[in-house]
Design a protein around this motif. Structure first.
Motif, PDB file in Angstrom:
ATOM      1  N   GLU A 977       0.839  -1.099  -0.045  1.00 29.87           N
ATOM      2  CA  GLU A 977       0.155   0.176  -0.049  1.00 29.87           C
ATOM      3  C   GLU A 977       0.904   1.351  -0.115  1.00 29.87           C
ATOM      4  OE1 GLU A 977      -2.769   0.106   3.156  1.00 29.87           O
ATOM      5  OE2 GLU A 977      -3.485  -1.944   2.729  1.00 29.87           O
ATOM      6  N   MET A 978       0.578   2.258  -0.798  1.00 33.69           N
ATOM      7  CA  MET A 978       1.236   3.539  -0.890  1.00 33.69           C
ATOM      8  C   MET A 978       1.017   4.518   0.172  1.00 33.69           C
ATOM      9  SD  MET A 978       1.224   3.989  -5.177  1.00 33.69           S
ATOM     10  CE  MET A 978       2.305   5.038  -5.319  1.00 33.69           C
ATOM     11  N   ASN A 979       0.137   4.150   1.205  1.00 37.16           N
ATOM     12  CA  ASN A 979      -0.203   4.843   2.167  1.00 37.16           C
ATOM     13  C   ASN A 979       0.900   5.021   3.008  1.00 37.16           C
ATOM     14  OD1 ASN A 979      -1.847   6.449   3.948  1.00 37.16           O
ATOM     15  ND2 ASN A 979      -2.051   4.948   5.062  1.00 37.16           N
ATOM     16  N   PHE A 980       1.722   3.971   3.417  1.00 41.61           N
ATOM     17  CA  PHE A 980       2.564   4.298   4.431  1.00 41.61           C
ATOM     18  C   PHE A 980       3.932   5.017   3.752  1.00 41.61           C
ATOM     19  CE2 PHE A 980       6.938   2.721   5.706  1.00 41.61           C
ATOM     20  CZ  PHE A 980       6.837   2.899   6.993  1.00 41.61           C
ATOM     21  N   SER A 981       4.204   4.842   2.405  1.00 41.77           N
ATOM     22  CA  SER A 981       5.247   5.591   1.855  1.00 41.77           C
ATOM     23  C   SER A 981       4.844   7.068   1.733  1.00 41.77           C
ATOM     24  CB  SER A 981       5.424   5.040   0.491  1.00 41.77           C
ATOM     25  OG  SER A 981       5.398   3.652   0.349  1.00 41.77           O
ATOM     26  N   GLU A 982       3.626   7.516   1.590  1.00 41.04           N
ATOM     27  CA  GLU A 982       3.432   9.015   1.777  1.00 41.04           C
ATOM     28  C   GLU A 982       3.531   9.367   3.169  1.00 41.04           C
ATOM     29  OE1 GLU A 982      -0.855  10.837   2.732  1.00 41.04           O
ATOM     30  OE2 GLU A 982      -0.827  10.023   0.278  1.00 41.04           O
ATOM     31  N   LYS A 983       3.062   8.823   3.966  1.00 44.24           N
ATOM     32  CA  LYS A 983       3.200   9.257   5.483  1.00 44.24           C
ATOM     33  C   LYS A 983       4.873   9.429   5.750  1.00 44.24           C
ATOM     34  CE  LYS A 983      -0.920   7.803   7.698  1.00 44.24           C
ATOM     35  NZ  LYS A 983      -1.314   6.655   8.819  1.00 44.24           N
ATOM     36  N   GLN A 984       5.550   8.378   5.294  1.00 42.97           N
ATOM     37  CA  GLN A 984       7.159   8.397   5.771  1.00 42.97           C
ATOM     38  C   GLN A 984       7.828   9.667   5.041  1.00 42.97           C
ATOM     39  OE1 GLN A 984       8.463   6.883   8.089  1.00 42.97           O
ATOM     40  NE2 GLN A 984      10.443   7.736   7.843  1.00 42.97           N
ATOM     41  N   ILE A 985       7.547   9.779   3.589  1.00 43.40           N
ATOM     42  CA  ILE A 985       8.004  10.738   3.081  1.00 43.40           C
ATOM     43  C   ILE A 985       7.682  12.169   3.484  1.00 43.40           C
ATOM     44  CG2 ILE A 985       8.120  11.916   0.619  1.00 43.40           C
ATOM     45  CD1 ILE A 985       7.983   8.801  -0.302  1.00 43.40           C
ATOM     46  N   LEU A 986       6.518  12.320   3.711  1.00 39.40           N
ATOM     47  CA  LEU A 986       5.970  13.513   4.310  1.00 39.40           C
ATOM     48  C   LEU A 986       6.265  13.893   5.647  1.00 39.40           C
ATOM     49  CD1 LEU A 986       2.209  13.470   3.404  1.00 39.40           C
ATOM     50  CD2 LEU A 986       3.646  15.298   2.562  1.00 39.40           C
ATOM     51  N   PHE A 987       6.815  12.909   6.308  1.00 41.08           N
ATOM     52  CA  PHE A 987       7.298  13.169   7.696  1.00 41.08           C
ATOM     53  C   PHE A 987       8.806  13.693   7.515  1.00 41.08           C
ATOM     54  CE2 PHE A 987       9.581  11.769  11.609  1.00 41.08           C
ATOM     55  CZ  PHE A 987       9.046  12.420  12.553  1.00 41.08           C
ATOM     56  N   GLU A 988       9.327  13.117   6.719  1.00 40.29           N
ATOM     57  CA  GLU A 988      10.883  13.682   6.418  1.00 40.29           C
ATOM     58  C   GLU A 988      11.046  14.754   5.694  1.00 40.29           C
ATOM     59  OE1 GLU A 988      13.455  10.571   4.839  1.00 40.29           O
ATOM     60  OE2 GLU A 988      12.639   9.167   6.146  1.00 40.29           O
TER      61      GLU A 988
END
Length: 1680
Positions: A977-988
């Motif tokens: 799921e791309m949802n996790f990638s989105e959260k991690q990239i946004l966090f960084e």
């Protein structure tokens, strides 16, 4: 007479029974090629050689010998190999037996290796009769009694690599090492050792049984496969009549070549012309003739135009169902052959993926030009395979070969391996496979093929990836352990012949077996070496026992669990209870076993990605999480935790661990982040009020000491109780947060209570576990972003990052300014639905940032073989415009030229394309395929511009290429799921904009001058500069302190460094400042400021090495009379190591400021007062970088082990030396503080300086500067071994004084020698090893060195070393797993009550233990804090064992926290058996203890009635126990009358109290045992040999009776009920369809003469017996 006749009948039956047993022992093992290799050297006497021949004859006589059955070959060997007969030479059993009987005895030396080579080249060949190409099992049976005179390992390996199973029978051989080099693995199946030749007859039955079962398994594994074939004809108006006839003929020709029948190939036929029409289903016809007749006579093509109804849905609903004859669920291959014309082909074939996902193979035949060149296309999710042919016959042949799916194709090893697997080189992986009857043999064949493909992708070797396998049904069966096989090929050969047995599924027992028997050091697990542990569970989902708790225990052992669930889709949610969190990454659910081969690539990639990610990504993400939360300086956070009776104690402990791990992320303090805890059940109880504990150590200790309440679950009431607590804790503008953790449905409403809290401004996060109700969680949290769910408490640790990210990211993206460009793969391998997901991801992403030309700019580029700019960075200024543009993009659908796209994208970050190089810039690459061009240099060119690149892999991308693109593994995301990638990239992006987030520790004095003409507004601009620095700092007594003086002719202190402890107070004081009238005397002000760092004015002592900074802000040059004093003032500041930063504005003298700072980096200048705002960011950044915390209180020994090999350039070597000097700057160097030593290594190691040579940071840095590079090869192993010496006391090491030992290894390449043993020796001595790899991507050698992924660091080049300096420094300064937190005790307990006591006394003692032991252990379970724990209690876990006289364990628990239920079970088992304190007793306990313990301190406590073995033998056994690693053996006497001195003779580890006897009769025995355990813990964890303890106080008075307790914990689940009786016989079923006539059987063997004689004789005896009866003859007549 009747007895006598019965005897005759019995003789008859038994005679035939014996013959039958011999003839049918291998009835199912009907086909194999078996070669016997017989040693006839002088190591075997002639007499014993006859026994060998008898042994051979007994084996052969029970085999089904024949041309199409078992073939036998025989080789004799001694000095050389002798060909007796080949596999195709004798095909009758009597002939084979005759040859065996005639074997000559040869004598000579033993050359086994030569014989094995001879067999390999002469026997297992097609010309010699081997049928290996027909998948006939190939076996070699070696019989030997002597050690070989030549090398055997390689010849044997050649045979095994060919898939030939080698059985070895060794007689009279003591050392079996050589036999193990020959035999196949596992040895329990293939290696047989006997003491003498007389034992061979007994061995023959076992050997025969084993190899016949192996033959059966291989025959089953390679059984012929049939298929269900569906022909689908596109009969639209595009189909010409002439073509229709050719299609019918074409299909008929294919069917004629197939073996059609209900138990063979099944055939179905349909037309499609907008609506599907069934011609006949798969089970309509039973034979080929009926199928052909229908095709030729009954098909009438319907015609019509193609409509929009789904072709594939028609096939799924009508053909691919059990009722239609499909054997899809049984694992029979499903093939659909579609005949299409060009007009309809595209629309039909676009849907083919729907069938592919079900495991159905789709073949497309283009009939457009059927009479010219035919094109057949096999549709695949990866790439279309197109065959252009010149004749219809060849097309038919291709289709038939696809239908006749060969076993070779099923078991073909896929050459395509995910690139990430080449990096995933170290792991322990165990497969747990369901083999119950519900699976079925055909489906199990698919499991075999799946395992083959997954294992083939792994880098298998003893030091790399290890693999184990357990099959289970009624019970688990260990096929092979992690250390059974040494190389991949032998595992693959074993998997091909994997047995399938059937039975019922007990998944819980199997998972428990994994934990206790497979993931152990004895079974090859390397967990203690830091190697990742992974379990892959493959099951159909149904189990007769509960697997939730066993799976939770497995995960608690830090084992990552994957679950692949098949068939029972309704059981899908339960797979979450098996697998690691989150399910999206660790659970794969399929409907059919045929889908297994579809997901093989995905599972391979998931496994390899997990191995790489856990080592090289997770530690970095943990570090970034902590850095990202620095901005959250103030918050009040309450945990509201469920303590109801439904929660087990181990689960409650998981909750406490979770809270402490969350707390560790934040900056705690009275003016920073504060935490509180409330527990609730039927009622709520405040455990910790916010503000009660503001130091991490005290807070974590308080949390550890929380006891569970027990009772009901009234979540609503608990939420209401929080209102008052939050009001009490209120601080203006400080966020208030509530984290609710619950495991069940609330007994009262939660909606209104949660709404009231939110209206109060409280942010609520809801975490649901196990039986929590999702609706309630949504009511509590309100938004899904703040709601989390895990299947079990042990998974809480996996959501820590998600929750903390949410807490720390609130509104943080609103103030971000950045450029973000999406580079999107739109090649033809991406399906439309997937492409839409990419668009959805981008639209969701831009919604979460503040899009605008002055804030976040967004650009988008698509690429395939060609590149398409969608919009550049300055094209759109609103979110709505960007989202609309994203939705309108169209997929290109060509190849994948990622390198070309990266080159194109580079210019998009430049000003002409809307880029802002002065800001942070990001490129997000989304791709699903391997680039067809080079990506390394184009990507590096982008990164060299300061652009951060992220890459998202949509499954098929090449990980190595993605790492080349991003530069580091942690920027690569592989998610289902791309949802996790989105959260991690946004966090960084939003939280890690700056390399330095906050000034963390410093004393900062602002020296401010405002000229007499400055206005209030202009002076306020100067003060805002001060405010900016304050806001960007972590303010506190132990953090950053601020003081301000304003000067003109004389300086005046406005407030001192220790005046204020909060930002709000400092800000208020700053804005109350006024400029002083008069001229500027800057030198005087600076000299005065230097004095204000003194301890008397609030400064911190120089011994603490806290950074001291003066920030001078002035708008005029100093007066001429003060000018000459300036150099002296500056010199004095520098001598005191005070950092000078200057800010000039308006009329200030730049030249003067340069003289003060001597560094342009620390000089800032604004032309006017309004321009001061432009330097806020740069000034705060430089203050931040200069004010990093110094590890002032740490006492440590630190050795650098640096690579000086020739592969490192001189410039890079110089940078490495600078890095070491910078690390040294972060510590207080002194004899009693931090000591530093350095070793350089290349081909040989070289000491640069010892720990006790220099005690000054200045001298040490000078010595580092003088190091000259060795410039040879890289022998890291030698360097590690040499470094061990520097930690010795003679060289300044202080390990025996309890001082932290640290080794930092820096290398740029792979070692020429092994590093494992040397690194393990260092870690075993308590040395923390940090491994830094420069320019080496995903090197698991670093993990082998460090032993812990958290201490592994990789950087792209030597310049990047500075990015990890602070992390390494903080880890050495405050290690997360410091010894004081790691001092736990595993206490094994056993009881010895034996028969030498009187039975009445024995019974009395056992009864006494029932009440005494639980009370005693309850007191022992809580130890006082040891000297180095600093507030962390010592955790004691208990293990209970009961050993029978037969050395079997009647009871053997795990190490667990105090649990009265387990104690009672232990005592129940103990009461029914007598146990003896002898050598066997100690040895058995030793074996079990070390296979399960993981604690630092290991103690065995035995309650004994006296020794049951010789004192000397017991001493030796105890000594062996101590050498193995036991820290203490304590013996407590059970009988008050016994002699306790003998027990003390074998005890050890008690320290100075060794003379004190131990007895259950002592009133203070609990306190005595506590003191003993405390002594052991002090010695092992704190290196304290002697500890003074006060006298035991008097017993206190009885307390008042307690209140009635609340509802107890939920009881354990009951045992499964007894199996029901056999049900009544059901009604007679309908007659089944008649099966196909079987093949004619082989002609029977001609009876031997002995059997004929026997039958004649026996008939005569029966005749006589009948005559006796008829004539009334008796025994006397018989005697006549």
């Amino acid at each position: 007479m009747d007895d006598w006749i019965s005897l005759l009948v019995l003789l008859f039956v038994s005679s035939f029974g014996t013959l039958d047993a011999q003839q049918t022992a291998c009835t199912k093992a009907t086909m194999a090629d078996v070669v016997f290799i017989v040693d006839t050297s002088t190591s075997i006497t002639q007499e014993n050689f006859q026994k060998v021949k008898n042994f051979l004859s007994s084996l052969v006589s029970r085999l089904d010998i024949g041309l199409d059955a078992v073939r036998v070959g025989l080789v004799q060997y001694s000095d050389k190999a002798y060909q007796v007969f080949l596999l195709n030479q004798y095909l009758l059993k009597n002939d084979v037996l005759e040859q065996i009987g005639n074997l000559p005895y040869r004598g000579g030396e033993t050359y086994t290796g030569r014989a094995l080579d001879f067999v390999n080249t002469k026997y297992f060949t097609e010309s010699a009769g081997s049928r290996v190409k027909s998948y006939v099992p190939q076996l070699a049976i070696l019989i030997t009694s002597g050690e070989s005179s030549d090398e055997v390992e390689q010849p044997a390996k050649k045979l095994r690599y060919r898939g030939i199973s080698i059985y070895v029978v060794g007689t009279g051989i003591q050392n079996t090492t050589e036999l193990q080099q020959i035999a196949s693995r596992p040895f329990r199946k293939y290696l047989y050792s006997t003491v003498s030749f007389d034992d061979l007859p007994d061995l023959s039955t076992r050997l025969l049984q084993d190899f016949c079962i192996a033959i059966e398994n291989q025959m089953q594994a390679f059984a012929k496969q049939y298929a269900d074939v569906i022909f689908l004809i596109d009969s639209t108006e595009n189909m010409k009549p002439s073509t229709s006839e050719r299609v019918k003929h074409f299909i008929s020709q294919i069917v004629r070549q197939l073996d059609v029948g209900l138990n063979k190939h099944r055939v179905g036929l349909a037309q499609f012309s907008g609506v599907g029409k069934v011609e006949f289903l798969l089970n309509t016809y039973e034979n080929k003739e009926e199928v052909l007749e229908h095709i030729q006579r009954s098909i009438a093509f319907t015609g019509g135009s193609l409509q929009h109804e789904s072709v594939m849905e028609f096939l799924k609903k009508t053909f691919l169902m059990n009722g239609a004859g499909s054997r899809l669920s049984e694992g029979t291959p499903q093939i659909v052959v579609i005949f299409t014309s060009s007009g309809s082909r595209n629309s039909i074939m676009e849907e083919a993926w729907m069938l592919e996902e079900m495991g159905v193979k789709v073949i497309s035949v283009d009939v457009e030009h059927f009479d010219m060149t035919e094109v057949m296309r096999e549709v695949s999710s990866k790439v279309d395979q197109i065959y252009e042919v010149e004749s219809i016959d060849l097309v038919q042949q291709n289709i038939v070969s696809n239908i006749e799916t060969s076993l070779q194709k099923l078991y073909d090893l896929d050459s395509s391996v995910p690139a990430v697997c080449s990096s995933a080189t170290v792991a322990d992986i165990v497969f747990l496979v369901d083999e119950s009857s519900k699976i079925g043999s055909k489906n199990f064949q698919l499991i075999r093929a799946f395992l083959l493909k997954v294992v083939n992708a792994l880098d298998i070797a003893p030091s790399n990836v290890r693999v184990g396998l357990v099959l289970y049904s009624n019970e688990p069966r260990l096929e092979f352990t992690l250390d059974t096989f040494k190389d991949k090929l032998e595992i693959l050969n074993y998997l091909k012949n994997l047995p399938y047995r059937g039975g019922q599924a007990y998944t819980g027992i199997a998972i428990e077996f994994l934990r206790n028997k497979v993931f152990t050091q004895e079974a090859g697990s390397r967990k203690k070496q830091g190697v990742q542990q992974i379990a892959v569970v493959i099951t159909d989902g149904q189990s007769l026992d509960d697997y939730t708790e066993p799976a939770s225990k497995l995960r608690r052992e830090s084992i990552t669990v994957y679950a692949v669930g098949i068939k029972n889709i309704t059981e899908g949610s339960k797979f979450d209870k098996i697998a690691t969190y989150p399910p999206r990454n660790y659970v794969t659910t399929l409907k059919y076993f045929l889908q297994l081969l579809n997901i093989a690539w995905k599972i391979k990639k998931q496994l390899c990605n997990e191995i790489v990610t856990k080592t090289f990504v997770v530690p970095l993400q943990s570090q970034s999480l902590k850095k990202g939360c620095v901005d959250m300086e103030e918050a009040d956070i309450y945990f509201l935790i469920d303590g109801s009776g439904s929660i087990y104690p181990s689960d409650f402990k998981d909750m406490k661990t979770f809270m402490n791990e969350v707390i560790r992320i934040f900056q705690l303090g009275a003016n920073n982040v504060r935490f509180g805890v409330v527990q609730y059940a039927s009622e709520s109880r405040t455990e910790i009020i916010i503000g009660q504990h503001n130091q991490r150590m005290r807070l974590t200790e308080a949390i550890e000491n929380i006891d569970q309440i027990g009772g009901g679950t009234r979540t609503g009431s608990a939420l209401r109780s929080m209102k008052t607590l939050f009001k009490m804790a209120y601080r203006e503008k400080v966020p208030q947060i509530l984290i609710v953790i619950t495991d069940g449905k609330s007994e009262d409403g939660v909606n209104q209570a949660a709404r009231d809290l939110r209206q109060q401004g409280i942010i609520i996060y809801a975490i649901g576990i196990k039986n929590a109700v999702q609706r309630e969680l949504e009511e509590i949290a309100e938004t899904k972003n703040r709601m989390f769910f895990v299947s079990d408490f042990d998974s809480l640790k996996h959501i820590k990052r998600e929750i903390v990210q949410e807490v720390c990211s609130t509104n943080v993206c609103k103030n971000v300014r950045a450029d973000i460009v999406f580079l999107v793969d739109s090649s033809n391998s991406i399906r439309p639905a997937e492409f839409q997901k990419i668009k959805d991801f981008m639209q969701s992403f831009v919604m979460k940032v503040d899009v605008g030309l002055d804030n976040v700019r967004v650009g988008l580029i698509q690429f395939s073989s060609e590149i398409r700019e969608e919009f550049q960075l300055d094209r759109y200024s609103t979110v709505a415009e960007v989202r609309r543009a994203i939705q309108e993009i169209k997929q290109i659908k060509l190849g994948t030229l990622t390198g070309k796209a990266l080159t194109f994208a580079a210019s998009y970050f430049d000003p002409p394309r809307g880029g802002r190089p002065e800001l942070k810039q990001y490129l997000i690459v989304i791709t699903d395929g391997e680039a067809q061009d080079s990506v390394k240099n184009p990507a590096r060119a982008i990164r060299d511009k300061g652009v951060t690149i992220y890459a998202i892999d949509l499954l098929q991308a090449n990980n190595s290429q993605l790492v080349e693109i991003t530069g580091t593994q942690d920027k690569v995301f592989f998610e289902s799921e791309m949802n996790f990638s989105e959260k991690q990239i946004l966090f960084e992006i939003c939280n890690l904009q700056k390399s330095c987030k906050r000034a963390e520790a410093a004393d900062i004095m602002f020296v401010v001058h405002g000229s007499s003409g400055v206005t209030d507004l202009q002076f306020k601009n100067m003060l805002r500069l001060v405010e900016a620095v304050v806001n960007n700092s972590v303010v506190g007594k132990d953090k950053v302190q601020f003081g301000v003086l304003v000067y003109s002719s004389n300086p005046e202190v406005q407030f001192s460094l220790n005046s204020y402890a909060s930002k709000s107070q400092i800000r208020e004081a700053v804005f109350s400042l006024k400029p002083l009238s008069g001229q500027p005397f800057t030198a005087r002000a600076l000299s005065f400021a230097r004095q204000r760092f003194d301890v008397n004015y609030g400064g911190r002592a120089s011994s603490l090495a806290v950074t001291r900074i003066v920030v001078l802000i002035t708008d005029e040059p100093t007066v001429p009379s003060d000018r000459d004093n300036l150099p002296m003032a500056v010199r004095a500041l520098k001598e005191d190591k005070i950092v000078l930063i200057t800010v000039g504005v308006n009329k200030a003298s730049r030249e003067e400021l340069e003289e003060i700072t001597e560094d342009q980096e620390r000089l800032f200048f604004a032309q006017n007062y309004d321009a001061l705002e432009n330097i806020h960011e740069n000034l705060t950044q430089i203050v931040c970088e200069k004010s990093k915390p110094v590890c002032s209180n740490r006492v440590a020994d630190l050795i650098f082990l640096i690579d000086g090999s020739g592969s490192i350039s001189e410039e890079s070597f110089s940078i490495m030396k600078t890095f070491m000097k910078n690390v040294v700057d972060n510590f207080v160097i002194a004899r009693d503080k931090v000591r530093v030593g350095v070793v350089q290594y290349s081909h040989e190691p070289q000491k640069e300086f010892y720990l006790n040579e220099f005690y000054s940071d200045t001298v040490i840095k000078e010595q580092i500067h003088r190091i000259e590079q060795l410039k040879s090869s890289t022998f890291t192993g030698k360097g590690l071994k040499f470094a061990q010496r520097l930690f010795e006391p003679a060289n300044g090491g202080r390990k025996y004084q309890g001082v932290s030992q640290n080794l930092v290894v820096i290398t740029d390449g792979y070692s020429t020698d092994r590093v494992d043993d040397a690194a393990m020796a260092l870690r075993s001595n308590g040395i923390h090893v940090f491994a830094v790899g420069v320019g080496v991507v995903n090197s698991f050698e670093l993990l082998r060195i460090a032993g812990d992924a958290r201490r592994v660091f990789t950087v792209e080049n030597f310049d990047a070393l500075k990015t990890i300096k602070s992390t390494i420094t903080s880890e050495i300064c405050e290690p997360e797993d410091s010894a004081d937190q790691d001092c736990n005790i595993d206490l094994a307990i056993a009881v010895d009550i034996s028969r030498h006591m009187q039975s009445a006394s024995s019974l009395l003692l056992k009864q006494k233990l029932q009440t005494f032991l639980p009370r005693l252990l309850f007191q022992v379970k809580s130890l006082p804090n040891i000297s180095c724990s600093a507030g962390f209690p010592v955790n004691v876990r208990f293990k209970f064992q009961v050993l029978s006289q037969t050395k079997e364990f009647l009871f053997n628990s795990d190490f667990e926290d105090y649990n009265e239920e387990i104690i009672q079970k232990f005592l129940d088992a103990q009461t029914v058996v007598d146990t003896y304190l002898n050598v066997d007793f100690l040895q058995a306990i030793q074996e079990k203890l070390f296979s399960t313990t993981s604690a630092k301190v290991k103690v065995l406590l035995v309650f004994s009635d006296g020794l049951d073995d010789s004192l000397e033998d017991l001493r030796k056994a105890a000594t062996a126990f101590r050498l193995k690693g036991l820290d203490a053996l304590l013996l407590v006497g059970l009988d008050t009358s016994q002699d306790l001195t003998t027990l003390r003779e074998i005890e050890f580890g008690r320290g100075f109290g060794y003379n004190e006897p131990l007895s259950v009769g002592f009133p203070e025995i609990a306190s005595i045992l506590q003191r003993n355990l405390d002594t052991v813990a002090e010695r092992k964890c704190c290196n304290v040999v002697c500890k003074c303890l006060g006298e035991i106080g008097d017993r206190g008075r009885w307390g008042n009776p307690g209140r009635k307790g609340s509802t107890g914990y939920r009881g354990s689940p009951g045992h499964p009920g007894e199996e029901g009786g056999i049900g009544g016989r059901g009604p007679v079923g309908f007659n089944g369809t008649r099966g196909d006539r079987g093949c004619a059987g082989a002609r029977g063997y001609k009876a031997s003469m002995s059997l004929k004689c026997f039958l004649i004789l026996f008939s005569a005896e029966l005749f006589c017996a009948a005559a006796f009866l008829r004539h009334g003859w008796g025994e006397q007549d018989l005697q006549l």
